[in-house]
Design an enzyme around this catalytic site. Structure first.
Site, PDB file in Angstrom:
ATOM      1  N   THR A  84       0.673  -1.270   0.052  1.00 32.21           N
ATOM      2  CA  THR A  84      -0.023  -0.086  -0.145  1.00 32.21           C
ATOM      3  C   THR A  84       0.908   1.213   0.052  1.00 32.21           C
ATOM      4  O   THR A  84       2.158   1.230   0.562  1.00 32.21           O
ATOM      5  CB  THR A  84      -0.860   0.146   1.150  1.00 32.21           C
ATOM      6  N   THR A  86       1.565   4.438   1.579  1.00 30.83           N
ATOM      7  CA  THR A  86       1.987   5.056   2.826  1.00 30.83           C
ATOM      8  C   THR A  86       3.334   3.837   3.166  1.00 30.83           C
ATOM      9  O   THR A  86       4.331   4.236   3.678  1.00 30.83           O
ATOM     10  CB  THR A  86       1.005   5.222   3.654  1.00 30.83           C
ATOM     11  N   CYS A  87       2.769   2.655   3.374  1.00 27.17           N
ATOM     12  CA  CYS A  87       3.591   1.641   3.873  1.00 27.17           C
ATOM     13  C   CYS A  87       4.625   1.463   2.945  1.00 27.17           C
ATOM     14  O   CYS A  87       5.914   1.371   3.557  1.00 27.17           O
ATOM     15  CB  CYS A  87       2.926   0.360   3.943  1.00 27.17           C
ATOM     16  N   SER A  88       4.575   1.534   1.627  1.00 28.18           N
ATOM     17  CA  SER A  88       5.685   1.084   0.610  1.00 28.18           C
ATOM     18  C   SER A  88       6.606   2.423   0.349  1.00 28.18           C
ATOM     19  O   SER A  88       7.802   2.180   0.142  1.00 28.18           O
ATOM     20  CB  SER A  88       5.106   0.583  -0.748  1.00 28.18           C
TER      21      SER A  88
END
Length: 200
Positions: A84, A86-88
């Protein structure tokens, strides 16, 4: 009909929307337990749960929180979902970048946890260059997220049960620092904020 508390829709994380902690009344099956489970706090001992991961040779392995954390200092970061935005783009890459600096403060291991399978976590780790800096741990059935009270119900978004975003410092299985976000927000769980907490 039994009424239980269920979180309402809040902010967007990546391309999906997550749930806030603001309670709303909604009917649910009588076996629902999300509203009553306590969230882990500083000073608590981690419950023993098992994770799947791929080692550097590409072999699938299993490790428990006891084996991971007993007698060690460990930073655990959790995300709502692999790949996703924000996570990546932010959360995990920051920890990859700061891994040597964090370990230079006496941390033995940094591990990233998500409610995904081990194949997805392995591919995600490779895509951001995690290498041997970050262990990519799959909490495939949300066993650990539920055990520490950070599970996030995103079934109405087609994402099932996920984990709230957080970063924590664990010393010999005991939580020393816990930066727990509301849902999938990204405001207090960065690598720099963990570094600051460790350095105090």
């Amino acid at each position: 009909m039994q009424q239980v508390l269920r979180s309402g829709v809040s902010r967007a994380v990546g391309c999906s929307r997550v749930l806030s902690s603001r309670p709303t009344l909604r009917s649910a099956p009588s076996r629902a337990t999300f509203a009553t489970r306590a969230t882990i706090s500083v000073g608590d001992k981690l419950p023993n749960s098992a994770f799947k991961y791929f080692d550097i040779e590409g072999n699938m392995k299993e490790i428990t929180t006891d084996a991971l954390c007993k007698g060690k200092k460990v930073v655990l970061l959790a995300v709502p979902g692999a790949f996703t935005p924000t996570c990546s783009l932010k959360h995990l890459p920051q920890f990859v970048e700061k891994a040597d600096e964090i370990k230079g403060k006496g941390v033995d291991t940094i591990a990233c946890i998500s409610v995904n399978d081990a194949f997805v976590m392995d591919a995600w780790g490779k895509s951001v260059g995690a290498g041997d800096k970050i262990m990519m741990l799959a909490d495939g059935n949300a066993q650990f997220a539920k055990a520490i009270g950070v599970d996030l119900d995103l079934t109405d978004k087609g994402l099932g049960t996920r984990s709230r975003r957080y970063a924590m410092l664990v010393d010999d299985q005991v939580v020393k620092v816990l930066n727990l976000e509301e849902g999938g927000a990204f405001t207090i769980s960065s690598a720099d904020q963990i570094l600051e907490a460790i350095s105090k």
